[in-house]
Design a protein around this motif. Structure first.
Motif, PDB file in Angstrom:
ATOM      1  N   LYS A   1       0.802  -1.315  -0.083  1.00 33.07           N
ATOM      2  CA  LYS A   1      -0.079   0.113  -0.007  1.00 33.07           C
ATOM      3  C   LYS A   1       0.905   1.302  -0.081  1.00 33.07           C
ATOM      4  O   LYS A   1       0.653   2.282  -0.860  1.00 33.07           O
ATOM      5  CB  LYS A   1      -0.919   0.011   1.244  1.00 33.07           C
ATOM      6  CG  LYS A   1      -1.917   1.284   1.097  1.00 33.07           C
ATOM      7  CD  LYS A   1      -2.710   1.016   2.572  1.00 33.07           C
ATOM      8  CE  LYS A   1      -3.748   2.334   2.330  1.00 33.07           C
ATOM      9  NZ  LYS A   1      -3.278   3.602   2.409  1.00 33.07           N
ATOM     10  N   CYS A   2       1.937   1.497   0.913  1.00 33.64           N
ATOM     11  CA  CYS A   2       2.802   2.518   0.871  1.00 33.64           C
ATOM     12  C   CYS A   2       3.442   2.566  -0.512  1.00 33.64           C
ATOM     13  O   CYS A   2       3.769   3.668  -0.913  1.00 33.64           O
ATOM     14  CB  CYS A   2       3.463   2.370   2.114  1.00 33.64           C
ATOM     15  SG  CYS A   2       2.978   2.403   3.828  1.00 33.64           S
TER      16      CYS A   2
ATOM     17  N   HIS B   1       2.478   1.574  -3.287  1.00 34.81           N
ATOM     18  CA  HIS B   1       1.479   2.003  -4.223  1.00 34.81           C
ATOM     19  C   HIS B   1       1.249   3.548  -4.025  1.00 34.81           C
ATOM     20  O   HIS B   1       1.013   4.347  -5.013  1.00 34.81           O
ATOM     21  CB  HIS B   1       0.196   1.184  -4.325  1.00 34.81           C
ATOM     22  CG  HIS B   1      -0.976   1.544  -5.218  1.00 34.81           C
ATOM     23  ND1 HIS B   1      -1.924   2.730  -5.045  1.00 34.81           N
ATOM     24  CD2 HIS B   1      -1.087   1.288  -6.482  1.00 34.81           C
ATOM     25  CE1 HIS B   1      -2.565   2.768  -5.991  1.00 34.81           C
ATOM     26  NE2 HIS B   1      -2.101   1.981  -7.010  1.00 34.81           N
ATOM     27  N   ASP B   2       1.327   4.135  -2.860  1.00 36.80           N
ATOM     28  CA  ASP B   2       0.762   5.397  -2.774  1.00 36.80           C
ATOM     29  C   ASP B   2       2.174   6.475  -2.859  1.00 36.80           C
ATOM     30  O   ASP B   2       2.180   7.596  -2.843  1.00 36.80           O
ATOM     31  CB  ASP B   2       0.353   5.602  -1.172  1.00 36.80           C
ATOM     32  CG  ASP B   2      -0.977   5.001  -1.110  1.00 36.80           C
ATOM     33  OD1 ASP B   2      -1.850   4.670  -2.166  1.00 36.80           O
ATOM     34  OD2 ASP B   2      -1.410   4.598   0.019  1.00 36.80           O
ATOM     35  N   GLY B   3       3.394   5.672  -3.494  1.00 32.68           N
ATOM     36  CA  GLY B   3       4.481   6.419  -3.379  1.00 32.68           C
ATOM     37  C   GLY B   3       5.225   6.796  -2.248  1.00 32.68           C
ATOM     38  O   GLY B   3       6.271   7.732  -2.320  1.00 32.68           O
ATOM     39  N   TYR B   4       5.185   6.079  -1.215  1.00 31.93           N
ATOM     40  CA  TYR B   4       5.931   6.337   0.150  1.00 31.93           C
ATOM     41  C   TYR B   4       7.023   5.153   0.208  1.00 31.93           C
ATOM     42  O   TYR B   4       6.909   4.280  -0.613  1.00 31.93           O
ATOM     43  CB  TYR B   4       4.583   6.162   1.360  1.00 31.93           C
ATOM     44  CG  TYR B   4       3.661   7.261   1.486  1.00 31.93           C
ATOM     45  CD1 TYR B   4       4.082   8.809   1.729  1.00 31.93           C
ATOM     46  CD2 TYR B   4       2.468   7.092   0.984  1.00 31.93           C
ATOM     47  CE1 TYR B   4       3.285   9.623   1.480  1.00 31.93           C
ATOM     48  CE2 TYR B   4       1.434   7.916   0.944  1.00 31.93           C
ATOM     49  CZ  TYR B   4       1.915   9.333   1.162  1.00 31.93           C
ATOM     50  OH  TYR B   4       1.016  10.305   1.075  1.00 31.93           O
TER      51      TYR B   4
END
Length: 519
Positions: A160-161, A163-166
């Motif tokens: 998830k991180c 995918h969100d660019g984190y």
């Protein structure tokens, strides 16, 4: 008054005096030459016995009573022999018949069934039924094999991180600590190499060839590096064993040479390996290495020690006895050996002393199974009297033996060491000799005949530390390879205050108490 006053004026009388003096001088020279010849023969015989003769120093007290007669012709007076020898007369033990021994129960059994190809009865043709089996066992050997342990460390990340660019926070599973960080050998292989060289006296170049038979190439230089790392890894554990040995009431010590490679020199120089054996309350055998045999070695190791020190007559210990609260305990085996070697030049006196010393050892065999108090009581009642007889014999014979003869050397050694030789009777926990430390150094003597030398001082120090673990394991009947495998796998992550669990006797007790998982 001149030197000629008192001489007769008669020429014939003067000739007789000169002839008598010449005869006396010839006899004196003959006696001196005979003494020299005896000393040379004794020295040659001692050298030949050392290199080619039997190692045993057994002495039959009956020989003292035969006076040159053949054994089968002399009458056997059992009571007299037992009185002279100080021990019961024993006949030769019957030899055990050689035969197949029962195989150990702990070995794995692999059953192999053998059946008839044709079960038909030769008479009627009906199929025969099984009525029993005959079982025989055969011992087989399955060679040890290498296995490769593939450590697969799984990685995890947050999808998830990511995918969100984190930052995906990638984490890799940790691998258990290894004896040698990023090294090739596992604990069992490392323990096998150490035990093979220092326990079984196998040079690394031979071990290299053994590995190559299984198509695995490990250079001897690589195995040297492994052993160096292992020696450093176990240093805290050996230091703990040294602390325990220094708390002993009595320490046995001895030393021997170990050849050390010297760059640029034509031959190896001699270093020293010292062994120190603790008592029953601190049952560990530790070794120490010094580049030379200077007194600084034992003085440093025994600094602060108070108690009894049993050793040979090496002068390097004198400073310890004089400056510290340490009592010297000498070795009767060393004293006895000098009389044993003197048999070639003075057989009768040597056998007389060997018979007296045999009485001391007979008392010790009787006291072996007794407790400390009973052993002390027995020594006071019986050994003290024998020691008094020995001292009387030494004082008398020292006046009549030829100076510089092997017998004179043996008597002088015993006289100089007398106080230390009699110390053992004052305590029940002391031993009559220092044979335990001599046995502990046999592993060094056997090793240097195989691997020949240590590469440098640091390598010899590592050998001493690893020998300490192997010897202490054998003292407690522990398999050193199994023990080292366990220790090397865990010691790297064990706090110093918890190292006591790896002491061989503690490890053995916990290993026996640990339940065996079913296979």
């Amino acid at each position: 008054m001149t030197r000629t006053d008192g001489l007769p004026n008669d020429v014939d009388a003067l000739k007789r005096i000169i002839a008598e003096q010449q005869l006396a001088m010839e006899r004196l020279k003959a006696d001196q030459q005979a003494a020299i010849d005896d000393a040379v023969k004794a020295a040659v015989a001692a050298i030949l016995r050392r290199y080619y003769g039997p190692r045993s120093e057994k002495f039959d007290p009956r020989q003292l009573l035969l006076f040159g007669e053949r054994v089968d012709q002399a009458p056997l007076d059992t009571a007299s022999i037992e009185e002279e020898s100080g021990e019961p007369l024993k006949t030769r033990r019957p030899r055990h018949k050689h035969g197949r021994q029962q195989l150990p129960e702990h070995l794995e059994r692999i059953e192999i069934e053998h059946d008839l190809d044709d079960k038909a009865c030769p008479a009627c043709g009906n199929e025969r039924c099984r009525i029993g089996s005959e079982i025989s066992e055969q011992l087989e050997y399955f060679p040890a094999s290498f296995k490769v342990l593939r450590h697969i460390r799984h990685k995890y990340a947050c999808s998830k991180c990511d995918h969100d660019g984190y930052d995906p926070h990638i984490t890799t599973a940790a691998k258990p600590p290894q004896p040698i960080d990023k090294g090739l050998p596992g604990p069992s292989l490392l323990a096998y190499v150490i035990t093979s060289k220092l326990g079984d006296h196998l040079p690394l170049y031979r071990l290299e060839r053994i590995f190559e038979r299984q198509q695995v190439h490990v250079a001897r230089s690589t195995m040297c590096a492994w052993m160096r790392c292992a020696g450093e890894l176990v240093r805290p554990l050996v230091d703990l064993m040294i602390e325990r040995v220094r708390k002993s009431k009595v320490i046995h010590t001895d030393d021997t040479t170990v050849p050390i490679q010297s760059p640029g020199a034509k031959q190896c120089r001699k270093g020293r390996i010292w062994c120190y054996l603790g008592d029953e309350a601190n049952p560990y055998t530790v070794y120490d290495y010094t580049p030379s045999r200077s007194r600084d070695g034992p003085a440093k190791w025994l600094s602060g020690y108070e108690g009894y020190l049993q050793a040979d007559a090496y002068g390097g210990y004198d400073g310890i006895f004089h400056s510290q609260n340490v009592t010297e305990v000498a070795c009767w085996a060393h004293a006895r050996r000098k009389f044993y070697d003197a048999q070639d030049s003075d057989d009768e006196r040597a056998r007389q002393m060997l018979t007296l010393i045999a009485e001391l050892y007979a008392i010790e065999r009787e006291a072996r199974e007794a407790d400390e108090a009973a052993r002390w009581q027995l020594r006071q009642e019986r050994s003290a009297g024998v020691l008094t007889r020995i001292k009387t014999w030494l004082d008398a014979e020292q006046q009549v033996v030829l100076p510089r003869s092997p017998m004179a050397t043996a008597i002088t050694y015993a006289q100089n060491q007398w106080q230390a030789l009699t110390t053992y009777v004052t305590q029940g926990f002391l031993n009559i000799d220092n044979n335990a430390s001599e046995r502990a150094l046999k592993r060094v003597a056997l090793g240097r005949k195989n691997w020949l030398f240590a590469g440098n001082d640091a390598a010899a120090e590592n050998h001493a530390r690893l020998w300490s673990l192997i010897a202490s394991c054998e003292r407690h009947c522990v398999d050193p390879q199994r023990y080292l495998t366990s220790v090397l796998a865990k010691i790297g992550t064990t706090p110093r205050e918890e190292l006591g669990q790896f002491l061989p006797d503690v490890w053995k007790a916990e290993d026996v108490a640990e339940p065996v998982e079913p296979t």
